[in-house]
Design a protein around this motif. Sequence first.
Motif, mmCIF file in Angstrom:
data_model
loop_
_atom_site.group_PDB
_atom_site.id
_atom_site.type_symbol
_atom_site.label_atom_id
_atom_site.label_comp_id
_atom_site.label_asym_id
_atom_site.label_seq_id
_atom_site.Cartn_x
_atom_site.Cartn_y
_atom_site.Cartn_z
ATOM 1 N N SER A 54 10.974 9.027 -8.727
ATOM 2 C CA SER A 54 9.800 8.450 -8.087
ATOM 3 C C SER A 54 9.197 7.409 -9.024
ATOM 4 O O SER A 54 9.352 7.507 -10.243
ATOM 5 C CB SER A 54 8.761 9.526 -7.770
ATOM 6 O OG SER A 54 9.284 10.501 -6.889
ATOM 7 N N GLY A 56 5.887 4.148 -9.432
ATOM 8 C CA GLY A 56 4.690 3.476 -8.943
ATOM 9 C C GLY A 56 4.876 1.980 -9.021
ATOM 10 O O GLY A 56 5.696 1.410 -8.321
ATOM 11 N N LEU A 94 4.731 2.061 -4.746
ATOM 12 C CA LEU A 94 5.276 3.413 -4.885
ATOM 13 C C LEU A 94 6.673 3.435 -4.286
ATOM 14 O O LEU A 94 7.042 2.566 -3.495
ATOM 15 C CB LEU A 94 4.370 4.437 -4.186
ATOM 16 C CG LEU A 94 4.125 4.221 -2.682
ATOM 17 C CD1 LEU A 94 5.173 4.921 -1.822
ATOM 18 C CD2 LEU A 94 2.738 4.701 -2.303
ATOM 19 N N SER A 96 10.365 6.289 -3.729
ATOM 20 C CA SER A 96 11.120 7.513 -4.003
ATOM 21 C C SER A 96 12.589 7.227 -3.745
ATOM 22 O O SER A 96 12.934 6.550 -2.769
ATOM 23 C CB SER A 96 10.628 8.649 -3.105
ATOM 24 O OG SER A 96 11.248 9.866 -3.445
ATOM 25 N N GLY A 112 9.985 2.841 -0.006
ATOM 26 C CA GLY A 112 8.765 2.576 -0.754
ATOM 27 C C GLY A 112 7.831 1.635 -0.031
ATOM 28 O O GLY A 112 8.092 1.186 1.087
ATOM 29 N N THR A 235 5.325 11.346 -1.974
ATOM 30 C CA THR A 235 4.633 10.954 -3.195
ATOM 31 C C THR A 235 4.164 12.142 -4.019
ATOM 32 O O THR A 235 3.745 11.978 -5.168
ATOM 33 C CB THR A 235 3.430 10.052 -2.869
ATOM 34 O OG1 THR A 235 2.545 10.747 -1.970
ATOM 35 C CG2 THR A 235 3.903 8.764 -2.197
ATOM 36 N N ASP A 252 2.431 15.219 0.367
ATOM 37 C CA ASP A 252 1.787 13.903 0.356
ATOM 38 C C ASP A 252 2.866 12.838 0.519
ATOM 39 O O ASP A 252 3.871 12.846 -0.207
ATOM 40 C CB ASP A 252 1.027 13.691 -0.944
ATOM 41 C CG ASP A 252 -0.112 14.696 -1.112
ATOM 42 O OD1 ASP A 252 -0.778 15.003 -0.109
ATOM 43 O OD2 ASP A 252 -0.298 15.191 -2.233
ATOM 44 N N ALA A 254 3.976 8.572 1.975
ATOM 45 C CA ALA A 254 3.651 7.206 2.373
ATOM 46 C C ALA A 254 4.770 6.728 3.283
ATOM 47 O O ALA A 254 5.947 7.073 3.065
ATOM 48 C CB ALA A 254 3.527 6.298 1.152
ATOM 49 N N GLU A 264 -0.612 6.570 4.645
ATOM 50 C CA GLU A 264 -0.462 7.460 3.497
ATOM 51 C C GLU A 264 -1.371 8.666 3.673
ATOM 52 O O GLU A 264 -2.440 8.554 4.274
ATOM 53 C CB GLU A 264 -0.830 6.735 2.197
ATOM 54 C CG GLU A 264 0.029 5.526 1.878
ATOM 55 C CD GLU A 264 -0.432 4.825 0.618
ATOM 56 O OE1 GLU A 264 -0.375 5.444 -0.463
ATOM 57 O OE2 GLU A 264 -0.851 3.654 0.721
#
Length: 286
Positions: A54, A56, A94, A96, A112, A235, A252, A254, A264
């Motif tokens: 993951s 940011g 963000l 993943s 993302g 996330t 959580d 997005a 999100e």
Amino acid sequence: MRSIKQPGAPVAERIQWAEARGRAFSFTLQAGLPLLEAARRGFAAEGFAGGVLSFGRGALEPFGYVMPALSKTSENAAFYSDTFRPSGVTRTRLGSMTLGMHNGAPFFHCHGLWTEADGRAGGGHMLPDVTDVAEPFEVEAFGIDGAMFAAEPDRETNFKLFGPVAAASTGARTTSRAFALRLRPNQDFAGCLEDFCRAQGIARARIHGGVGSTIGARFTHGGVTEPFATELAVTGGAIAAGSSGALEAALDVALIDYTGGIAEGRLIRGDNPVLMTMELVLEVLG
């Protein structure tokens, strides 16, 4: 619960899984490398052939992606847009990623959200063959040993999808028991994980990675995504006993839907079915 008819018959095994050992670590993606190769090198440096990660804020150029889209034929319940290749540096917010194997070579599945050089907010499915790291940025990873994600034809969705399979140990140093999972369509995301943990005797678990799609989305903050085709990144997530003592998954996420809508928040348990797939790693904590 909402459902979408898939082109193929449902597979009896609704959760595809493989047990493994794993370890969390962080590393820096090196500038000037394809995103796929930068990720592969980071895992390899820790002794792992693959796993999940993951991130940011990061920088990508060149960059290519697709968005979810309606299918133009009956061969798939939903499909992908044409490829977008924005000019300039795209700044991620963000993302993943699942790093696995496709046709015997490393490959990734990555969703993302980002901001393009012209200020446009976007999101979707990053393409490994046309995306490079423009500036170094750090990622949080979880490597798995004894299992891997491999792309295989899926007759239910008529896509070639990542799924967990057993794999020979690479001898990497590990710290935790883990499970690589793929959730199949038309079952609630949270409920599926809760059922799996109960069946495996897992009292507490942390979610690492998390790439897939849901049939729209319903959030605990009251937000609703109505368009049914989404591209989703987890996330943050955990499974533990709730106030009633029963296992509850806190998820959580997005996402972007096929109209370009971005959302999100935390998913409502029991009201967020999987559209095509959901792949992730569960780290067992208790």
